[in-house]
Design a protein around this motif. Structure first.
Motif, PDB file in Angstrom:
ATOM      1  N   HIS A  20      50.702 -21.898 -94.201  1.00  0.00           N
ATOM      2  CA  HIS A  20      50.806 -21.899 -95.662  1.00  0.00           C
ATOM      3  C   HIS A  20      51.662 -20.759 -96.206  1.00  0.00           C
ATOM      4  O   HIS A  20      51.642 -20.496 -97.405  1.00  0.00           O
ATOM      5  N   ASN A  21      52.414 -20.126 -95.299  1.00  0.00           N
ATOM      6  CA  ASN A  21      53.352 -19.060 -95.664  1.00  0.00           C
ATOM      7  C   ASN A  21      52.710 -17.913 -96.455  1.00  0.00           C
ATOM      8  O   ASN A  21      53.312 -17.379 -97.378  1.00  0.00           O
ATOM      9  N   PHE A  22      51.481 -17.567 -96.091  1.00  0.00           N
ATOM     10  CA  PHE A  22      50.836 -16.415 -96.719  1.00  0.00           C
ATOM     11  C   PHE A  22      51.417 -15.146 -96.122  1.00  0.00           C
ATOM     12  O   PHE A  22      51.697 -15.069 -94.926  1.00  0.00           O
ATOM     13  N   ASP A  23      51.553 -14.148 -96.950  1.00  0.00           N
ATOM     14  CA  ASP A  23      52.027 -12.844 -96.517  1.00  0.00           C
ATOM     15  C   ASP A  23      51.070 -12.280 -95.459  1.00  0.00           C
ATOM     16  O   ASP A  23      49.861 -12.442 -95.559  1.00  0.00           O
ATOM     17  N   GLU A  24      51.607 -11.598 -94.480  1.00  0.00           N
ATOM     18  CA  GLU A  24      50.790 -10.999 -93.415  1.00  0.00           C
ATOM     19  C   GLU A  24      49.812  -9.963 -93.957  1.00  0.00           C
ATOM     20  O   GLU A  24      48.831  -9.631 -93.301  1.00  0.00           O
ATOM     21  N   ASN A  25      50.080  -9.430 -95.142  1.00  0.00           N
ATOM     22  CA  ASN A  25      49.209  -8.406 -95.728  1.00  0.00           C
ATOM     23  C   ASN A  25      48.013  -8.984 -96.479  1.00  0.00           C
ATOM     24  O   ASN A  25      47.168  -8.222 -96.956  1.00  0.00           O
ATOM     25  N   MET A  26      47.949 -10.298 -96.569  1.00  0.00           N
ATOM     26  CA  MET A  26      46.805 -10.914 -97.245  1.00  0.00           C
ATOM     27  C   MET A  26      45.552 -10.705 -96.401  1.00  0.00           C
ATOM     28  O   MET A  26      45.565 -10.896 -95.196  1.00  0.00           O
ATOM     29  N   LEU A  27      44.491 -10.297 -97.065  1.00  0.00           N
ATOM     30  CA  LEU A  27      43.215 -10.022 -96.407  1.00  0.00           C
ATOM     31  C   LEU A  27      42.331 -11.257 -96.471  1.00  0.00           C
ATOM     32  O   LEU A  27      42.385 -12.020 -97.434  1.00  0.00           O
ATOM     33  N   LEU A  28      41.494 -11.438 -95.464  1.00  0.00           N
ATOM     34  CA  LEU A  28      40.511 -12.512 -95.496  1.00  0.00           C
ATOM     35  C   LEU A  28      39.250 -11.956 -96.148  1.00  0.00           C
ATOM     36  O   LEU A  28      38.639 -11.034 -95.637  1.00  0.00           O
ATOM     37  N   ARG A  29      38.901 -12.483 -97.302  1.00  0.00           N
ATOM     38  CA  ARG A  29      37.710 -12.023 -98.023  1.00  0.00           C
ATOM     39  C   ARG A  29      36.569 -12.992 -97.729  1.00  0.00           C
ATOM     40  O   ARG A  29      36.666 -14.185 -97.976  1.00  0.00           O
ATOM     41  N   ILE A  30      35.483 -12.447 -97.184  1.00  0.00           N
ATOM     42  CA  ILE A  30      34.288 -13.229 -96.884  1.00  0.00           C
ATOM     43  C   ILE A  30      33.192 -12.755 -97.816  1.00  0.00           C
ATOM     44  O   ILE A  30      32.997 -11.556 -98.003  1.00  0.00           O
ATOM     45  N   GLY A  31      32.486 -13.703 -98.435  1.00  0.00           N
ATOM     46  CA  GLY A  31      31.429 -13.319 -99.363  1.00  0.00           C
ATOM     47  C   GLY A  31      30.398 -14.411 -99.530  1.00  0.00           C
ATOM     48  O   GLY A  31      30.388 -15.398 -98.796  1.00  0.00           O
ATOM     49  N   VAL A  32      29.535 -14.185-100.500  1.00  0.00           N
ATOM     50  CA  VAL A  32      28.540 -15.183-100.871  1.00  0.00           C
ATOM     51  C   VAL A  32      28.610 -15.393-102.371  1.00  0.00           C
ATOM     52  O   VAL A  32      28.997 -14.506-103.129  1.00  0.00           O
ATOM     53  N   ALA A  33      28.234 -16.578-102.797  1.00  0.00           N
ATOM     54  CA  ALA A  33      28.156 -16.923-104.211  1.00  0.00           C
ATOM     55  C   ALA A  33      26.886 -17.731-104.418  1.00  0.00           C
ATOM     56  O   ALA A  33      26.448 -18.449-103.517  1.00  0.00           O
ATOM     57  N   GLY A  34      26.300 -17.602-105.571  1.00  0.00           N
ATOM     58  CA  GLY A  34      25.114 -18.383-105.887  1.00  0.00           C
ATOM     59  C   GLY A  34      25.444 -19.858-105.936  1.00  0.00           C
ATOM     60  O   GLY A  34      26.520 -20.252-106.369  1.00  0.00           O
ATOM     61  N   GLY A  35      24.520 -20.689-105.459  1.00  0.00           N
ATOM     62  CA  GLY A  35      24.725 -22.130-105.501  1.00  0.00           C
ATOM     63  C   GLY A  35      24.383 -22.782-104.178  1.00  0.00           C
ATOM     64  O   GLY A  35      23.833 -22.156-103.280  1.00  0.00           O
ATOM     65  N   GLY A  36      24.727 -24.022-104.065  1.00  0.00           N
ATOM     66  CA  GLY A  36      24.432 -24.762-102.846  1.00  0.00           C
ATOM     67  C   GLY A  36      22.990 -25.230-102.832  1.00  0.00           C
ATOM     68  O   GLY A  36      22.180 -24.857-103.669  1.00  0.00           O
ATOM     69  N   CYS A  37      22.661 -26.033-101.870  1.00  0.00           N
ATOM     70  CA  CYS A  37      21.317 -26.603-101.823  1.00  0.00           C
ATOM     71  C   CYS A  37      20.269 -25.604-101.335  1.00  0.00           C
ATOM     72  O   CYS A  37      19.077 -25.849-101.489  1.00  0.00           O
ATOM     73  N   SER A  38      20.687 -24.466-100.766  1.00  0.00           N
ATOM     74  CA  SER A  38      19.722 -23.481-100.286  1.00  0.00           C
ATOM     75  C   SER A  38      19.731 -22.173-101.067  1.00  0.00           C
ATOM     76  O   SER A  38      18.944 -21.291-100.776  1.00  0.00           O
ATOM     77  N   GLY A  39      20.626 -22.019-102.028  1.00  0.00           N
ATOM     78  CA  GLY A  39      20.622 -20.814-102.858  1.00  0.00           C
ATOM     79  C   GLY A  39      21.917 -20.031-102.866  1.00  0.00           C
ATOM     80  O   GLY A  39      22.342 -19.531-103.899  1.00  0.00           O
ATOM     81  N   PHE A  40      22.567 -19.880-101.712  1.00  0.00           N
ATOM     82  CA  PHE A  40      23.829 -19.158-101.617  1.00  0.00           C
ATOM     83  C   PHE A  40      24.839 -19.979-100.831  1.00  0.00           C
ATOM     84  O   PHE A  40      24.480 -20.648 -99.866  1.00  0.00           O
ATOM     85  N   ASN A  41      26.107 -19.880-101.236  1.00  0.00           N
ATOM     86  CA  ASN A  41      27.208 -20.486-100.496  1.00  0.00           C
ATOM     87  C   ASN A  41      28.027 -19.388 -99.854  1.00  0.00           C
ATOM     88  O   ASN A  41      28.212 -18.323-100.445  1.00  0.00           O
ATOM     89  N   TYR A  42      28.549 -19.646 -98.683  1.00  0.00           N
ATOM     90  CA  TYR A  42      29.509 -18.745 -98.066  1.00  0.00           C
ATOM     91  C   TYR A  42      30.870 -18.972 -98.715  1.00  0.00           C
ATOM     92  O   TYR A  42      31.213 -20.101 -99.052  1.00  0.00           O
ATOM     93  N   THR A  43      31.639 -17.914 -98.882  1.00  0.00           N
ATOM     94  CA  THR A  43      32.988 -18.037 -99.431  1.00  0.00           C
ATOM     95  C   THR A  43      33.990 -17.406 -98.466  1.00  0.00           C
ATOM     96  O   THR A  43      33.710 -16.375 -97.860  1.00  0.00           O
ATOM     97  N   LEU A  44      35.128 -18.037 -98.327  1.00  0.00           N
ATOM     98  CA  LEU A  44      36.259 -17.534 -97.548  1.00  0.00           C
ATOM     99  C   LEU A  44      37.504 -17.706 -98.405  1.00  0.00           C
ATOM    100  O   LEU A  44      37.804 -18.823 -98.836  1.00  0.00           O
ATOM    101  N   ASN A  45      38.212 -16.624 -98.665  1.00  0.00           N
ATOM    102  CA  ASN A  45      39.420 -16.668 -99.477  1.00  0.00           C
ATOM    103  C   ASN A  45      40.420 -15.659 -98.944  1.00  0.00           C
ATOM    104  O   ASN A  45      40.042 -14.698 -98.280  1.00  0.00           O
ATOM    105  N   PHE A  46      41.669 -15.850 -99.296  1.00  0.00           N
ATOM    106  CA  PHE A  46      42.675 -14.829 -99.028  1.00  0.00           C
ATOM    107  C   PHE A  46      42.847 -14.006-100.290  1.00  0.00           C
ATOM    108  O   PHE A  46      42.821 -14.530-101.399  1.00  0.00           O
ATOM    109  N   ASP A  47      43.000 -12.704-100.119  1.00  0.00           N
ATOM    110  CA  ASP A  47      43.063 -11.783-101.246  1.00  0.00           C
ATOM    111  C   ASP A  47      44.038 -10.662-100.905  1.00  0.00           C
ATOM    112  O   ASP A  47      44.142 -10.255 -99.748  1.00  0.00           O
ATOM    113  N   ASP A  48      44.728 -10.164-101.918  1.00  0.00           N
ATOM    114  CA  ASP A  48      45.627  -9.033-101.687  1.00  0.00           C
ATOM    115  C   ASP A  48      45.060  -7.734-102.250  1.00  0.00           C
ATOM    116  O   ASP A  48      45.716  -6.711-102.254  1.00  0.00           O
ATOM    117  N   LYS A  49      43.808  -7.783-102.727  1.00  0.00           N
ATOM    118  CA  LYS A  49      43.201  -6.602-103.337  1.00  0.00           C
ATOM    119  C   LYS A  49      42.082  -6.056-102.453  1.00  0.00           C
ATOM    120  O   LYS A  49      41.304  -6.802-101.880  1.00  0.00           O
TER     121      LYS A  49
END
Length: 110
Positions: A20-49
């Motif tokens: 997807h031609n993302f810059d090599e400096n993009m960080l993989l951000r892993i987190g949680v967000a409220g929601g889903g059938c059990s209470g929390f969803n896992y999140t995976l995103n690319f971030d430059d911050k």
């Protein structure tokens, strides 16, 4: 402890970033967000911050992983892997803090 990324998962992140031609400096951000059938969803995103006051940063197999401090409370000790079979493929989360998870594996209860 930290959130760990297996070598297989790191290879998939690198492949996706290149495809997807993302810059090599993009960080993989892993987190949680409220929601889903059990209470929390896992999140995976690319971030430059990265905020050294609000985030923790790890390097796993050449992939920089960022986790915000709030998510880290729920993800401490979690291993993120890549699973691939004929039926499905995707990232999996082995979370020792989850007391219950849904059938699809994308949400959990702590």
């Amino acid at each position: 402890m930290a959130v760990k990324l297996t070598e297989r998962a790191a290879d998939e992140v690198k492949r996706f970033r290149k495809e997807h031609n993302f810059d090599e400096n993009m960080l993989l951000r892993i987190g949680v967000a409220g929601g889903g059938c059990s209470g929390f969803n896992y999140t995976l995103n690319f971030d430059d911050k990265f905020d050294d006051k609000a985030d923790s940063k790890y390097d796993w197999h050449g992939v920089e992983v960022v986790v915000d401090k709030k998510s880290a409370l729920y993800l401490d000790g979690t291993t993120v892997d890549w699973y691939e079979s004929l039926e499905k493929q995707g990232f999996t989360f082995e979370n020792p803090n989850a007391v219950k998870s849904c059938g699809c594996g994308s949400s959990f209860q702590a």
